[in-house]
Design a protein around this motif. Structure first.
Motif, PDB file in Angstrom:
ATOM      1  N   UNK A  40       0.853  -1.187   0.000  1.00 12.69           N
ATOM      2  CA  UNK A  40       0.000   0.000   0.000  1.00 12.69           C
ATOM      3  C   UNK A  40       0.887   1.235   0.000  1.00 12.69           C
ATOM      4  N   UNK A  41       0.979   1.986  -1.121  1.00 20.68           N
ATOM      5  CA  UNK A  41       1.860   3.147  -1.174  1.00 20.68           C
ATOM      6  C   UNK A  41       1.239   4.427  -0.623  1.00 20.68           C
ATOM      7  N   UNK A  42      -0.042   4.388  -0.233  1.00 19.77           N
ATOM      8  CA  UNK A  42      -0.708   5.604   0.255  1.00 19.77           C
ATOM      9  C   UNK A  42      -0.050   6.086   1.534  1.00 19.77           C
ATOM     10  N   UNK A  43       0.098   7.400   1.633  1.00 19.06           N
ATOM     11  CA  UNK A  43       0.800   7.986   2.784  1.00 19.06           C
ATOM     12  C   UNK A  43      -0.139   8.421   3.911  1.00 19.06           C
ATOM     13  N   UNK A  44      -1.447   8.539   3.647  1.00 14.81           N
ATOM     14  CA  UNK A  44      -2.333   9.055   4.700  1.00 14.81           C
ATOM     15  C   UNK A  44      -3.623   8.252   4.851  1.00 14.81           C
ATOM     16  N   UNK A  45      -3.731   7.075   4.278  1.00 13.64           N
ATOM     17  CA  UNK A  45      -4.915   6.243   4.510  1.00 13.64           C
ATOM     18  C   UNK A  45      -4.582   4.771   4.240  1.00 13.64           C
ATOM     19  N   UNK A  46      -5.299   3.901   4.943  1.00 10.15           N
ATOM     20  CA  UNK A  46      -5.151   2.475   4.745  1.00 10.15           C
ATOM     21  C   UNK A  46      -6.116   1.966   3.695  1.00 10.15           C
ATOM     22  N   UNK A  91       1.442   2.850   3.834  1.00  9.36           N
ATOM     23  CA  UNK A  91       2.876   2.636   3.629  1.00  9.36           C
ATOM     24  C   UNK A  91       3.337   1.317   4.247  1.00  9.36           C
ATOM     25  N   UNK A  92       2.629   0.245   3.895  1.00  6.30           N
ATOM     26  CA  UNK A  92       2.992  -1.057   4.470  1.00  6.30           C
ATOM     27  C   UNK A  92       2.964  -2.125   3.376  1.00  6.30           C
ATOM     28  N   UNK A 144     -11.616   9.975   3.510  1.00  3.07           N
ATOM     29  CA  UNK A 144     -12.303  10.771   4.537  1.00  3.07           C
ATOM     30  C   UNK A 144     -13.518   9.963   4.989  1.00  3.07           C
ATOM     31  N   UNK A 145     -13.266   8.959   5.797  1.00  2.00           N
ATOM     32  CA  UNK A 145     -14.350   8.094   6.253  1.00  2.00           C
ATOM     33  C   UNK A 145     -15.047   7.424   5.077  1.00  2.00           C
ATOM     34  N   UNK A 146     -16.388   7.398   5.159  1.00  2.00           N
ATOM     35  CA  UNK A 146     -17.180   6.834   4.075  1.00  2.00           C
ATOM     36  C   UNK A 146     -17.577   7.880   3.042  1.00  2.00           C
ATOM     37  N   UNK A 147     -17.218   9.140   3.285  1.00  2.24           N
ATOM     38  CA  UNK A 147     -17.587  10.197   2.351  1.00  2.24           C
ATOM     39  C   UNK A 147     -16.708  10.194   1.108  1.00  2.24           C
ATOM     40  N   UNK A 148     -15.411   9.998   1.302  1.00  3.53           N
ATOM     41  CA  UNK A 148     -14.466  10.004   0.173  1.00  3.53           C
ATOM     42  C   UNK A 148     -13.725   8.681   0.174  1.00  3.53           C
ATOM     43  N   UNK A 149     -13.892   7.926  -0.912  1.00  6.81           N
ATOM     44  CA  UNK A 149     -13.257   6.621  -1.048  1.00  6.81           C
ATOM     45  C   UNK A 149     -12.560   6.518  -2.396  1.00  6.81           C
ATOM     46  N   UNK A 152      -7.670  -8.702  -7.817  1.00 11.10           N
ATOM     47  CA  UNK A 152      -7.496  -8.129  -6.482  1.00 11.10           C
ATOM     48  C   UNK A 152      -8.183  -6.772  -6.450  1.00 11.10           C
ATOM     49  N   UNK A 153      -8.997  -6.528  -5.394  1.00 14.57           N
ATOM     50  CA  UNK A 153      -9.711  -5.253  -5.229  1.00 14.57           C
ATOM     51  C   UNK A 153      -9.214  -4.573  -3.953  1.00 14.57           C
ATOM     52  N   UNK A 154      -9.017  -3.278  -4.050  1.00 13.01           N
ATOM     53  CA  UNK A 154      -8.605  -2.481  -2.883  1.00 13.01           C
ATOM     54  C   UNK A 154      -9.485  -1.240  -2.795  1.00 13.01           C
ATOM     55  N   UNK A 155      -9.804  -0.880  -1.550  1.00  8.76           N
ATOM     56  CA  UNK A 155     -10.630   0.304  -1.295  1.00  8.76           C
ATOM     57  C   UNK A 155     -10.016   1.098  -0.161  1.00  8.76           C
ATOM     58  N   UNK A 156      -9.791   2.373  -0.424  1.00 10.15           N
ATOM     59  CA  UNK A 156      -9.219   3.246   0.592  1.00 10.15           C
ATOM     60  C   UNK A 156     -10.232   4.261   1.080  1.00 10.15           C
ATOM     61  N   UNK A 157     -10.437   4.350   2.401  1.00  9.69           N
ATOM     62  CA  UNK A 157     -11.343   5.339   3.002  1.00  9.69           C
ATOM     63  C   UNK A 157     -10.530   6.594   3.307  1.00  9.69           C
TER      64      UNK A 157
END
Length: 310
Positions: A190-196, A226-227, A274-279, A267-272
């Protein structure tokens, strides 16, 4: 009731000589005199000529004695007629008669309503502005998080059991059958720096000649930002009939089989964000070619060119 006319009245009503031009028509104005205050109810009649222009009218401001007398008689008549008796109204310190206060009718709430409406409009505009700003903020965050796709890599597969033999299906038809039991190793970054991200997959199918001979499923899990994580997926099936496709399988000299297979899944990935508002949602289709040797126990390594990621 007939009233006695004074000599001035009779003189004013006397006909004029024929040699003179006709006089203007006259009308009478009855005004109360000061003598009526002592109980005399008789009214004096005074002839008043008609006027052809506003300048000649008594209502027009004039500095003559006649205008002062007529205005005084009119005001005195108004005050006396309204009270019906002498000194009927109270007077203030300045000597002016006191009058009743005129109360204006109407609601003053309409001004408050206008203020309330203005406040309501301001509240709506503030709410609308907040929604617009929050939407813009969410779009910026979404656009910033969009490029961070999960990186999927198929590492290896360990075949625990692989068997090809003769058998019959549930209807009794004799055909070759295949049994597979394997473990697939997949690396997820996961290369995202501010969300899982939440990771899941479609069924992981092992296919031989368009026939699914084994299948597995990646359990859904959460991966922090970042993991990197390596997951194991079990792929297995028992006694899958091959029918006509199994005719091409010939036993090797040592009694083993080499079977070309294809591995397909998504493979499917979903990043939250801003909560459930922005995915942010991403998916990656993976297809790998491999050959299973029933006599080998070594894990199958997948090279970069062995799999297609799309």
């Amino acid at each position: 009731m007939l009233h006695a006319k004074s000599e001035s009245d009779i003189t004013s009503l006397a006909p004029s000589s024929p040699s003179r031009s006709p006089k203007r028509p006259v009308y009478y104005v009855q005004s109360p005199s000061r003598d009526s205050q002592d109980g005399d109810k008789s009214a004096s009649m005074q002839p008043t000529p008609s006027f052809n222009s506003p300048m000649e009218s008594p209502s027009h401001p004039s500095f003559g004695r006649h205008s002062r007398n007529s205005s005084a008689s009119r005001f005195s008549g108004i005050f006396r007629s309204s009270s019906g008796r002498k000194n009927g109204r109270k007077r203030n310190d300045k000597g002016w008669p006191e009058c009743n206060v005129i109360l204006e009718e109407g609601k003053y709430d309409e001004f408050d309503e206008e203020k309330g409406l203005t406040r309501r409009c301001q509240a709506l505009l503030a709410l609308l502005g907040f929604v617009v700003l929050f939407t813009i903020f969410c779009l910026i965050i979404w656009a910033a998080g969009r490029p961070f796709k999960a990186e999927i890599t198929v590492r290896s597969m360990v075949v625990n059991n692989f068997y090809v033999g003769e058998g019959s299906d549930f209807t009794g038809v004799v055909t070759k059958m295949m049994t597979v039991n394997a473990s697939l190793r997949i690396s997820v970054y996961n290369p995202a720096t501010f969300y899982g991200i939440h990771v899941t997959s479609t069924p992981i199918n092992l296919i031989y000649s368009d026939i699914v001979v084994a299948s597995g499923q990646l359990k859904k899990y959460f991966q922090p930002r970042k993991s990197r994580r390596t997951v194991l997926v079990s792929i297995e099936a028992a006694k899958v009939p091959l029918y006509g496709a199994g005719s091409s399988l010939d036993a090797a000299t040592n009694g083993g089989f080499k079977v070309p297979l294809k591995l397909e899944f998504e493979i499917k990935s979903r990043g939250d964000v801003v909560g459930k508002l922005v995915r942010t949602k991403h998916k990656k289709e993976i297809s790998c070619d491999l050959v299973i040797d029933s006599t080998s126990t070594k894990p199958i390594k997948f090279k970069k060119n062995s799999c297609v990621y799309s």
